[in-house]
Design a protein around this motif. Structure first.
Motif, short mmCIF file in Angstrom:
data_model
loop_
_atom_site.label_atom_id
_atom_site.label_comp_id
_atom_site.label_asym_id
_atom_site.label_seq_id
_atom_site.Cartn_x
_atom_site.Cartn_y
_atom_site.Cartn_z
N GLN A 114 0.83 -1.16 -0.01
CA GLN A 114 -0.10 -0.15 -0.04
C GLN A 114 0.86 1.37 0.01
O GLN A 114 0.45 2.29 -0.80
CB GLN A 114 -0.84 -0.01 1.27
N TYR A 115 1.85 1.33 0.77
CA TYR A 115 2.80 2.57 0.90
C TYR A 115 3.35 2.62 -0.27
O TYR A 115 3.73 3.87 -0.98
CB TYR A 115 3.92 2.01 2.01
N ASP A 118 1.15 3.89 -3.13
CA ASP A 118 0.74 5.31 -2.85
C ASP A 118 2.21 6.29 -3.41
O ASP A 118 1.82 7.30 -4.06
CB ASP A 118 0.61 5.80 -1.55
#
Length: 121
Positions: A114-115, A118
């Motif tokens: 997810q990081y 992003d």
């Protein structure tokens, strides 16, 4: 930001695939029951694993997931060099984050994906 074209997560116990690309173990500890010869990896990035304290607090409890990944993302912001190196090494290809946890939805590799997603989108 430069980085992989695709990021995926895979358990250390899953079979190797020709589509795995650059494979990185993102746990502090080596997966139980797997020899180093039986786990094909390109790197082991312990510095991208959650802190021992955070890992123990989380305990893979789904109810703590949101708080866990927020705290973990904060930890990741403190190691930008390690993350930059990973993104540069896997740039343009597939990055497979390898982990040992049983829970495929609530683990540090998913939070790291997810990081990274992003950052690169």
């Amino acid at each position: 930001m430069k980085g992989p074209k695709q990021v995926q997560c895979k358990r250390a116990y899953d079979e190797l695939s020709k589509d795995d690309g650059y494979r990185v173990l993102v746990d502090h500890m080596w997966p139980r029951g797997v020899s180093k010869e039986d786990l094909p990896l390109d790197a082991w990035k312990k510095e991208l694993a959650p802190s021992k304290e955070l890992h123990q607090w989380f305990g893979h409890e789904p109810a703590r997931w949101a708080a866990f990944y927020q705290k973990y993302h904060k930890e990741l912001r403190e190691v930008p060099e390690a993350l930059d190196e990973l993104l540069e090494t896997s740039a343009g290809g597939v990055l497979t984050l390898v982990y040992a946890a049983k829970d495929r939805e609530h683990n540090n590799a998913v939070a790291l994906k997810q990081y990274i997603d992003d950052l690169i989108t």
